[in-house]
Design an enzyme around this catalytic site. Structure first.
Site, PDB file in Angstrom:
ATOM      1  N   SER A 192      -5.165   4.132   6.602  1.00  0.00           N
ATOM      2  CA  SER A 192      -4.959   2.896   6.319  1.00  0.00           C
ATOM      3  C   SER A 192      -4.367   2.573   4.923  1.00  0.00           C
ATOM      4  O   SER A 192      -3.820   1.587   4.672  1.00  0.00           O
ATOM      5  CB  SER A 192      -6.393   2.206   6.544  1.00  0.00           C
ATOM      6  OG  SER A 192      -7.266   2.712   5.916  1.00  0.00           O
TER       7      SER A 192
ATOM      8  N   GLU B  56     -19.007   3.984   0.716  1.00  0.00           N
ATOM      9  CA  GLU B  56     -18.284   3.207  -0.374  1.00  0.00           C
ATOM     10  C   GLU B  56     -19.131   3.470  -1.627  1.00  0.00           C
ATOM     11  O   GLU B  56     -18.460   3.706  -2.784  1.00  0.00           O
ATOM     12  CB  GLU B  56     -18.108   1.724  -0.017  1.00  0.00           C
ATOM     13  CG  GLU B  56     -17.152   1.708   0.941  1.00  0.00           C
ATOM     14  CD  GLU B  56     -17.286   2.116   2.350  1.00  0.00           C
ATOM     15  OE1 GLU B  56     -16.322   1.908   3.380  1.00  0.00           O
ATOM     16  OE2 GLU B  56     -18.569   2.160   2.722  1.00  0.00           O
TER      17      GLU B  56
ATOM     18  N   ARG C 123      -2.313  -5.817   3.919  1.00  0.00           N
ATOM     19  CA  ARG C 123      -2.079  -4.582   4.727  1.00  0.00           C
ATOM     20  C   ARG C 123      -0.610  -4.555   5.280  1.00  0.00           C
ATOM     21  O   ARG C 123      -0.078  -3.470   5.539  1.00  0.00           O
ATOM     22  CB  ARG C 123      -3.038  -4.758   5.957  1.00  0.00           C
ATOM     23  CG  ARG C 123      -2.750  -3.839   6.889  1.00  0.00           C
ATOM     24  CD  ARG C 123      -3.756  -3.829   8.189  1.00  0.00           C
ATOM     25  NE  ARG C 123      -3.921  -2.848   9.166  1.00  0.00           N
ATOM     26  CZ  ARG C 123      -4.333  -1.597   9.182  1.00  0.00           C
ATOM     27  NH1 ARG C 123      -5.037  -1.367   8.192  1.00  0.00           N
ATOM     28  NH2 ARG C 123      -4.356  -0.825   9.967  1.00  0.00           N
TER      29      ARG C 123
ATOM     30  N   PHE D  73     -15.006  -3.914   2.364  1.00  0.00           N
ATOM     31  CA  PHE D  73     -15.876  -2.659   2.034  1.00  0.00           C
ATOM     32  C   PHE D  73     -16.269  -2.348   0.660  1.00  0.00           C
ATOM     33  O   PHE D  73     -17.247  -2.626   0.074  1.00  0.00           O
ATOM     34  CB  PHE D  73     -15.892  -1.726   3.095  1.00  0.00           C
ATOM     35  CG  PHE D  73     -15.713  -1.893   4.670  1.00  0.00           C
ATOM     36  CD1 PHE D  73     -16.448  -2.650   5.073  1.00  0.00           C
ATOM     37  CD2 PHE D  73     -14.529  -1.229   5.337  1.00  0.00           C
ATOM     38  CE1 PHE D  73     -16.235  -3.288   6.631  1.00  0.00           C
ATOM     39  CE2 PHE D  73     -14.418  -1.406   6.555  1.00  0.00           C
ATOM     40  CZ  PHE D  73     -15.169  -2.447   6.997  1.00  0.00           C
TER      41      PHE D  73
ATOM     42  N   ARG E 295       0.964  -1.274   0.165  1.00  0.00           N
ATOM     43  CA  ARG E 295       0.112  -0.061   0.030  1.00  0.00           C
ATOM     44  C   ARG E 295       0.946   1.351   0.052  1.00  0.00           C
ATOM     45  O   ARG E 295       0.543   2.241  -0.571  1.00  0.00           O
ATOM     46  CB  ARG E 295      -0.931  -0.212   1.060  1.00  0.00           C
ATOM     47  CG  ARG E 295      -0.345  -0.214   2.425  1.00  0.00           C
ATOM     48  CD  ARG E 295      -1.590  -0.345   3.588  1.00  0.00           C
ATOM     49  NE  ARG E 295      -0.811  -0.593   4.925  1.00  0.00           N
ATOM     50  CZ  ARG E 295      -0.870   0.041   5.966  1.00  0.00           C
ATOM     51  NH1 ARG E 295      -2.114   1.044   6.090  1.00  0.00           N
ATOM     52  NH2 ARG E 295      -0.451  -0.048   7.087  1.00  0.00           N
TER      53      ARG E 295
END
Length: 313
Positions: free
Chosen positions: A34, A55, A164, A80, A7
């Site tokens: 995040s 979203e 992540r 999500f 990320r």
């Protein structure tokens, strides 16, 4: 062995691209931290939109921007983004043929202890069934950078899923050929083919090393693109090795294994095993713990390989 979160590479690459092309816009859903997009928002504030925890609106806004000539990248937790906004993905991106790039962050079981509500283990199955959607799972930092650059030039809807946490390098550098829809052969062998995607590519490589010690040589394919799938590489592997094991951080239904099985069953049937998450709410825990529980590990791959080889004995 270097370990960098993919990320962070996404953010760094988008900053680089955004400075060269002001049409590139990044959108997040209360997830700039995040998603590691804080630096993008700081350096290119005029090209950044925070939509909040919404979203569906996030995807709709991105589609509108794409219709106006922008190149939107949407960064939001995969659990999500792939579930809450799937109607907007189907209608606003696929049906409307808009140039929106979806980045599902913290994919698979990256959220660990938060459990099923935060795991994204159905996203590949859902996205595969939506017409025209490209689906990418890069294996490390080098491939992540290449995938983002490729998507910036790709004129259509796409979904890229990353984890992540920091991941070890699969490649030594960016000095290798990357193309959407083309698998990368990381090792060759004649006995069996291991096909991984995303963070399971490392599992495939480590399994191949262990199997070689037993005298079993493995072809290892990095199937970084789930759609469009590299059918030619799969069929060549089936012909050359006669056995295939797929490895994925996803439900055993509808993901990489299912995609490979669809090709093999219809065009060149060979013994095949699908390694992934069982049909149940995945256990909470750190990624290595969850992987080990469901057999996404070297020990299980070794046993499956020996089982498949015994079929031809």
């Amino acid at each position: 062995m270097n370990k960098i979160a993919n990320r962070q590479v996404v953010c760094d690459t988008l900053i680089e691209l955004g400075k060269r092309n002001e049409e590139i816009v990044v959108l997040t859903s209360d997830s700039r931290g995040s998603a590691s997009m804080t630096n993008f928002a700081r350096e290119l504030p005029a090209q950044f939109i925070e939509a909040g925890i919404a979203e569906q609106n996030l995807v709709g806004i991105a589609a509108g921007l794409a219709a106006a000539g922008k190149i939107p990248f949407v960064a939001s937790p995969a659990c999500f983004l792939s579930m809450r906004s799937i109607e907007q993905v189907k209608v606003d991106i696929a049906y409307s043929r808009t140039n929106v790039k979806l980045i599902g962050i913290s994919g698979g079981v990256s959220y660990g202890a938060l459990g099923m509500s935060h795991h994204s283990l159905q996203d590949l199955a859902v996205m595969r069934a939506i017409p025209g959607m490209v689906i990418l799972l890069p294996a490390d930092r080098f491939e992540t950078g290449k995938a983002i650059r490729a998507l910036a030039d790709y004129p259509g809807g796409a979904y890229l899923r990353i984890g992540r946490n920091p991941v070890p390098d699969v490649y030594e550098s960016e000095d290798y050929g990357f193309a959407i829809g083309k698998a990368v052969c990381l090792a060759d062998g004649k006995d069996i083919t291991l096909i991984g995607t995303g963070e399971t590519v490392r599992v495939a490589l480590e399994s191949a090393v262990e199997l070689r010690r037993l005298g079993i040589t493995c072809r290892v394919l990095n199937m970084h693109t789930i759609k469009p799938l590299d059918e030619a590489a799969i069929l060549q592997a089936a012909r050359d090795t006669g056995r295939i094991i797929t490895i994925e951080e996803h439900s055993i239904y509808g993901g990489l294994g299912a995609a490979v099985a669809e090709v093999v069953a219809q065009k060149y049937p060979v013994p095949l095993r699908i390694v992934g998450i069982a049909d149940e709410p995945a256990i909470p825990g750190k990624s290595p713990e969850v992987f080990a529980h469901y057999g996404i590990c070297v020990a299980n791959i070794k046993e499956l390989a020996k089982e498949l080889l015994s079929l031809g004995a």
